[in-house]
Design a protein around this motif. Sequence first.
Motif, short mmCIF file in Angstrom:
data_model
loop_
_atom_site.label_atom_id
_atom_site.label_comp_id
_atom_site.label_asym_id
_atom_site.label_seq_id
_atom_site.Cartn_x
_atom_site.Cartn_y
_atom_site.Cartn_z
N LEU A 96 0.83 -1.25 -0.04
CA LEU A 96 0.01 0.04 0.03
C LEU A 96 0.92 1.14 -0.08
CD1 LEU A 96 -2.63 -0.94 2.82
CD2 LEU A 96 -3.01 -1.08 0.38
N PRO A 97 0.30 2.48 -0.38
CA PRO A 97 1.09 3.31 -0.45
C PRO A 97 1.56 4.12 0.99
CG PRO A 97 -0.91 3.81 -1.75
CD PRO A 97 -1.02 2.58 -1.12
N GLY A 98 2.55 4.41 1.05
CA GLY A 98 2.99 5.07 2.51
C GLY A 98 3.64 3.99 3.41
N MET A 99 3.76 2.74 2.89
CA MET A 99 4.33 1.72 3.58
C MET A 99 5.81 1.74 3.54
SD MET A 99 2.44 -1.80 3.09
CE MET A 99 0.86 -2.51 4.01
N THR A 100 6.54 0.85 4.40
CA THR A 100 7.81 0.60 4.29
C THR A 100 7.72 -1.05 4.22
OG1 THR A 100 8.33 0.47 6.78
CG2 THR A 100 9.02 2.00 5.46
N VAL A 101 8.53 -1.21 3.02
CA VAL A 101 8.33 -2.78 2.49
C VAL A 101 9.83 -3.18 2.31
CG1 VAL A 101 7.52 -4.41 0.88
CG2 VAL A 101 6.10 -2.43 1.22
N VAL A 102 10.23 -4.62 2.93
CA VAL A 102 11.41 -4.97 2.70
C VAL A 102 11.14 -6.66 2.44
CG1 VAL A 102 12.70 -3.78 4.35
CG2 VAL A 102 11.65 -6.02 5.22
#
Lengths: 468, 212
Positions: A121-127
């Motif tokens: 989703l927008p605004g997330m941090t994803v790793v």
Amino acid sequence: MTGKTLYDKLWESHVVREESDGTCLLYIDRHLMHEVTSPQAFEGLRLAGRKAWRATSIVANPDHNTPTNAWNEGIKDPISRLQVETLDANIKDFGALVYFPFKHANQGIIHVIGPENGTTLPGMTVVCGDSHTSTHGAFGALAQGIGTSEVEHVLATQVLVAKRSKRMLIKVEGKVGAGVTAKDIALAIIGRIGTAGGTGYAIEFGGSAIRDLSMEGRMTLCNMAIEGGARAGLVAPDERTFAYLKGRTHAPNGAQWNKAVAYWQTLTSDADAEFDCVIELDAAKVEPQVTWGTSPEQVLPIGAKVPNPANEKDVVKRGSIERALQYMGLKADTPIDQIKVDKVFIGSCTNSRIEDLRAAAGVTKGRQKATSVKQVLIVPGSGQVKRQAEAEGLDQVFIAAGFEWREPGCSMCLAMNADRLEPGERCASTSNRNFEGRQGAGGRTHLVSPQMAAAAAIAGHFVDIRSF
Amino acid sequence: MKPFTYLDGLVCPLDRANVDTDAIIPKQFLKSIKRSGFGPYLFDEWRYQDTGEPGMDCTHRPLKKDFVLNQTRYRGAQVLLARDNFGCGSSREHAPWAIEDYGFRVVIAPSFADIFFSNCYKNGILPIVASSEIVDQMFRECADKKGYQLRVDLETQTVRNPAGEWFTFDITPHRKHCLLNGLDEIGLTLQHAGDIKAFEKKHKAAQPWLFA
Ligand code: SF4
């Protein structure tokens, strides 16, 4: 005070604490996982007697080792099978928000299933323990690849120890011509900045040509940010992003949806924000691209000729051209549209989404694979993509042309399963890396868009899709 | 990571210089999906007559009886006494994993390879640099006396032999702190668990959809 870039906004909204030297603990919202880079991380947790900090941040599925045909026969290679079964066991023990085991109807490449289920989703941090995590930046999420020890760190603490990157803006203005895709824009950018051009930067892609791209196209573009050296690529979310996400399984709904969209609309670089580096590209000048060498930056428009090392004055560059030509089995000055291919691969986290398959089918419809082409693999990015394609009859278009319609997975992008090139074989591929041996020892890879790959399969050599 | 405070440990002498990571754990074991379970394959080629493969049951493999790890007097050793440039070769973390999994907590040598040296700290192993004279003396004492033990005390940074003789060793304050408290990078981050929890709460209140 100057404004903030999108990257700054995403970064600052996730800093848990900052040391005096700028090292931060960055909170991670989404942790994607596949079978190859996670086993030692889980093992580490187990040995230390630790739990996952927030298992509901995990979205996982096996993709690298899974076969793309004869699923009923399971995974034949015992080492591959063990890696996949290990992921099953680890998720069972530690938990996850979403897990699609091998053969699940929604299983696919992790970078395809994340967005498709509304878990990006927008605004997330994803790793994710995978460099192509940059893909998810297409949603205005700060997404980056990490190593196995960091996978363990995020599992245990929900934060990443990191320092802020520099900010680069790549602005692509204008309209692309017919037959020119996000893949061509990505390759043209890498041709321009080089594979290390983005090192140390987070790249935001902006300009009217980027806003015109579909979500699939933006994912293709951000996917290849890492090939330009940048750990993260970003596109600001807009109405197209919201339309793509609405109604997806894990996307917010009801009042939450409205609240989320209101927040997501603030996720753009301010008009007066400053970047450390700005690069501009004219969309109208981008032509269909084909890589000729063993690095994604060794790329040229379809109408060009393979470079001649004799024309290169820089000795280091001349040497690398010579080595690449030798590995690729190409003669200097060969027109690119005379290069014949043995195999074609349409798939990977770069180009295996429904729009990619539609584009490839559009070129293929009513035509036949060239007899000189040994194999054309069409590998959808996920079970959902596969079902959608079948509902639209795309599979029949491919099968009628003599192509093979496969089960989802990474497949011949990196040849960890049985799909691979034999030594010396030449492939038109929609994947992202043309390194030596990437698609099989001694295999030769040319990176192209799905349309260009389908056209090469039919013609038996590269062709200019604009006149095909 | 297990904390390290002090140890009264049996010493096993490995009298060779330049022991490389391939000798410590041969490359076929890197295919493993685990970072534990390497102990039985530690020094595999020196220890067994046959060639080891990942997953092999080592209990019935033919042993090279002369190798120190196979001698009963060194069974249960926790201190590995070694020679110059121990741990050279690749950067594989499998090497300290194997040493730790076997049961060693301390390695004493006149010098270590750089990467191996720092990998030890990440995995709860204390590598100690001692002068060649002291290492020579320990090799001699170890050969002369069955059950030769050393007391290794991290707090005071000392190693003491059964005769009560002792020497001090160097370690950076940060590494000492981490080892004493059993803190790896995760452990250090978890010292800020309160901050993480507080952030998470605030974040969840602002964007509850991220936690759905
Ligand atoms: S498709 Fe290729 S690049 Fe993408 S995750 Fe799989 S192996 Fe990596």
